[in-house]
Design a protein around this motif. Structure first.
Motif, mmCIF file in Angstrom:
data_model
loop_
_atom_site.group_PDB
_atom_site.id
_atom_site.type_symbol
_atom_site.label_atom_id
_atom_site.label_comp_id
_atom_site.label_asym_id
_atom_site.label_seq_id
_atom_site.Cartn_x
_atom_site.Cartn_y
_atom_site.Cartn_z
ATOM 1 N N SER A 116 -8.465 1.332 2.899
ATOM 2 C CA SER A 116 -7.116 1.646 2.420
ATOM 3 C C SER A 116 -6.427 0.411 1.875
ATOM 4 N N CYS A 134 0.833 -1.198 0.000
ATOM 5 C CA CYS A 134 0.000 0.000 0.000
ATOM 6 C C CYS A 134 0.865 1.244 0.000
ATOM 7 N N GLY A 135 0.592 2.126 -0.931
ATOM 8 C CA GLY A 135 1.383 3.347 -1.004
ATOM 9 C C GLY A 135 2.659 3.136 -1.779
ATOM 10 N N ILE A 136 2.822 1.969 -2.394
ATOM 11 C CA ILE A 136 4.025 1.702 -3.167
ATOM 12 C C ILE A 136 3.676 1.395 -4.609
ATOM 13 N N ILE A 137 2.652 0.548 -4.789
ATOM 14 C CA ILE A 137 2.330 0.152 -6.160
ATOM 15 C C ILE A 137 1.110 0.913 -6.669
ATOM 16 N N ASP A 138 0.952 0.857 -7.975
ATOM 17 C CA ASP A 138 -0.269 1.377 -8.576
ATOM 18 C C ASP A 138 -1.326 0.278 -8.433
ATOM 19 N N PRO A 139 -2.354 0.522 -7.604
ATOM 20 C CA PRO A 139 -3.307 -0.551 -7.316
ATOM 21 C C PRO A 139 -4.123 -0.976 -8.532
ATOM 22 N N GLU A 155 -8.030 -0.308 -1.501
ATOM 23 C CA GLU A 155 -7.704 0.737 -2.473
ATOM 24 C C GLU A 155 -6.223 0.734 -2.819
ATOM 25 N N GLY A 156 -5.391 0.306 -1.878
ATOM 26 C CA GLY A 156 -3.948 0.371 -2.103
ATOM 27 C C GLY A 156 -3.384 -0.891 -2.737
#
Lengths: 119, 604
Positions: free
Chosen positions: B215, B123-128, B218-219
């Motif tokens: 989150s 989460c917060g690293i990849i394009d989900p 979504e992430g």
């Protein structure tokens, strides 16, 4: 027949080359946080600014991507710039005007805008 | 040579001390000598969290980690790995763990330093919305491993070994739940109806202020799907369902895209990855009733009925959706599964405390500097979470309490700050782990008011099926309102306790059984505040309006501003003389207080 582990290895290699094909190896990578909370804080508009710069504004050698929530709720929207050979820079509370400045100063001239950096 | 590489040198404090600069210099020299500067990129990263093995050099693609690298090793690394394409076994650290990828990107910032990300690893690293991003970080590899090398029984044993417990809040051992569901419906089981089974992901997140599941989906939606597919394989199900609330449109959209992409790649559907296992996942939208987070009510809702719970047993593992054995786990539990499989259950069980393994995601909110979504190893103390990660209370105010577990949880005062976060310790202190809401409260909040807020919520959301919850919470709320309005009697506090304990014991489902917790825990830990409200008719935090009095002090210059804003004409006084508030007329709206420029009006 190929084993599932072999299939996944192949798929992974293909995925990596697709990502590289999209410009992952550019000298700069820009990530904009795009979870519901970040969008509510205005990250969609910020993303637009970066998108425009890449498609129309002549910003080259930049890989632009969205990402999920990293958990910094009070500092959203967040923008992250990863540059070759440098430590990643994370900006917090970015709006479209600030995004434009990141493009003009950081991405084009290499000047990190220190006062917006999250530490 | 056409292959391109990215070499990342760790630039955390530990590696700087061990002279990573020299390594970088030699590396760049070597690349130049081999004429590789155009094919290889050299990156610096923040602390990778492996300081004891520094200096660290990571080579991608492949995510090969080299530790204790010296300048003498560099020529060999370049020659073997880059030129010949063979990773150097001598120096490689076998640490291709899925967890803690975070440090690679975010470094050792204080906010992330005490965290450990397993469920939120991407989460917060990849394009989900891009399955390639997930695949590049060993996505669906756990599924492939399970399908290639493991029997369903072995998968269940691995999950049991990990010690993973349900992250929805109750903390039931996940492996045991899987085992029961796997056995249900078999010829040896008393209820062998058919071989049909279901897997459900409970994404009906309803606690006020909680956003862990949203989150996570979504992430990184794929990790939840991968966990569910593995669950389906382990228990022998063909169909999975994600029950998610319609209030999360973006999460739903990303989940839909993830499911479509997974189908296209053959991770869902018939004969997954060429094996003889078939499984598919659908989405069901919930209409946002809090009670539908309760498993039996959720199942009823999927079946098309009104979301109401039913008595257990039979548990859903035996008789669930459409009467079939059903494996139901929370989003965060599912997100942990790929790590349990790839990093092994044994490794997973080394994280956390004796009885609570792994990590827990919390939505840190309220009066804390860094509000945010965090994931910490079990056993981290509340103090570390609030002060080290959260950065303490803003404006140098003092900590008063922390509320965990949302409307089902309790408030813990300062003396419990050193409580480690795990299922048992939090329960012992009088709260619960819950699904991960964590609200920090400072002295500007009134505990009676907070209890009232949560009870208002549960009272509203009570489905009305059983009397203790339907009527009991209503009566408790009446008493609380009475107390906050200054009309309470001492026996009201005892009545709250008696009623609360009765509701806990007699209610049908988790909603009612936990609804009195915020009230009971605040009475237990902040009884003096309740007594002040009752005996002295005072609210020390100045929150309960009816108990406030506004007074004008001698600082008043007689400007008349307060008189003009008072909606009920309670303020009198002539120009340039001290004004007076008629307490009988005052409705305590606070308009004069915020209008006064001279701090002449005080709240008592």
């Amino acid at each position: 027949m190929a084993k599932p582990t072999d299939i996944i290895k192949k798929k992974r290699a293909e995925a990596v080359s697709r990502i590289i094909g999209k410009g992952y190896l550019s000298s700069k990578r820009v990530y904009v946080g795009m979870a519901t909370c970040e969008i509510a804080a205005g990250s969609k508009e910020v993303m637009e600014v970066f998108k425009n710069a890449v498609t129309k504004g002549g910003l080259t050698d930049v890989y632009l991507s969205q990402k999920g929530c990293a958990g910094r709720c009070n500092l959203e929207p967040t923008v992250e710039v990863i540059e070759v050979g440098k430590n990643p820079v994370r900006y917090g509370k970015i709006n479209p005007e600030k995004a434009q400045q990141i493009i003009d100063k950081h991405l084009k001239k290499g000047e990190v805008i220190k006062e917006w950096v999250i530490d | 040579m056409s292959k391109k590489y990215i070499i990342t040198i760790c630039d955390g404090t530990g590696c700087i001390q061990k002279d990573n600069a020299a390594i970088r210099k030699i590396l760049e020299q070597q690349l130049k000598e081999h004429n590789l500067t155009n094919d290889v990129r050299v990156n610096l990263s923040g602390c990778l969290g492996m300081c004891d093995k520094g200096p660290i050099v990571v080579i991608n693609p492949g995510y090969t980690i080299y530790g204790n690298v010296t300048t003498n090793d560099i020529p060999e690394i370049v020659e073997e790995h880059i030129v010949k394409g063979k990773p150097l076994a001598r120096l490689a650290i076998q640490e291709d763990h899925l967890y803690n990828r975070f440090f690679r990107i975010f470094g050792d910032a204080k906010f992330f330093g005490k965290q450990m990300r397993i469920a939120l690893r991407n989460c917060g690293i990849i394009d989900p919305e891009n399955i390639d991003d997930y695949l590049s970080l060993r996505g669906y590899e756990a599924l492939a491993k399970v399908l290639t090398d493991m029997t369903p029984k072995q998968v269940i044993e691995e999950v049991k070994l990990s010690g993973l417990r349900g992250r929805g809040g109750a903390g039931f051992p996940t492996g045991v739940k899987w085992q029961i569901t796997a056995r249900a419906g078999s010829p040896n089981s008393p209820r062998s109806a058919s071989d049909e089974k279901y897997v459900i992901c409970n994404a009906d997140e309803g606690d006020p202020g909680a956003f862990m599941d949203r989150s996570a989906i979504e992430g990184d939606p794929h990790t939840v799907l991968e966990g569910m597919i593995i669950g389906g394989y382990a228990i022998g199900a063909k169909q999975g369902i994600v029950y998610i609330r319609a209030e999360y449109p973006l999460a739903v959209r990303r989940l839909e895209k993830a499911i479509a992409d997974a189908r296209e790649h053959g991770f869902l559907g018939k004969n997954i990855l060429g094996s003889d296992f078939s499984f598919d996942i659908d989405i069901r939208l919930g209409a946002g009733a809090f009670v539908c987070g309760e498993e039996t009510a959720l199942i009823r809702s999927i079946e098309g009925g009104r979301g109401m719970p039913r008595p257990r047993p039979p548990y859903p593992s035996v008789e669930g959706l459409f009467g079939k054995p059903t494996l139901i786990n929370n989003v965060e539990t599912w997100a942990n599964i790929p790590v349990v499989i790839l990093d092994s259950g044994k490794w997973f069980s080394t994280v956390g405390t004796e009885r609570s393994k792994g990590t827990k995601v919390f939505a840190l909110a309220g009066m804390v500097v860094n509000t945010g979504l965090i994931e910490v190893p079990m056993g981290t103390t509340l103090r570390e979470i609030i002060y080290d990660i959260g950065g303490g209370i803003p404006n140098n105010k003092e900590f008063k309490a922390v509320q965990t577990g949302g409307p089902s949880g309790g408030c813990l005062p300062a003396k419990y700050l050193d409580t480690p976060v795990d299922y048992e310790s939090l329960a012992k202190a009088g709260s619960i782990m819950g699904s991960g809401g964590m609200i920090v409260i400072d002295h500007d909040s009134c505990m009676v008011d907070i209890a009232k807020y949560f009870l208002e919520f549960t009272q509203n959301e009570s489905c009305g099926k059983c009397t203790p919850c339907r009527e009991g919470t209503k009566r408790m709320l009446d008493i609380l309102i009475k107390i906050t309005e200054g009309k309470g009697e001492m026996y009201d506090i005892e009545n709250l306790e008696r009623l609360g304990n009765m509701i806990k014991k007699a209610s049908l489902c988790g909603l009612g059984q936990s609804a009195p917790n915020p009230v009971l825990s605040t009475i237990l830990n902040f009884r003096e505040e309740y007594e002040e409200h009752v005996k002295d008719k005072k609210c020390r935090a100045g929150v309960c309006k009816q108990l406030l009095t506004y007074e004008i002090t001698d600082k008043c210059v007689g400007c008349g501003a307060c008189k003009k804003v008072c909606p009920v004409v309670a303020i009198t006084g002539t120009t340039k003389a001290k004004h007076i508030i008629d307490q009988n007329k005052c409705i305590k709206c606070g308009a004069c207080f915020s209008k006064c420029k001279f701090d002449a009006i005080i709240k008592k």
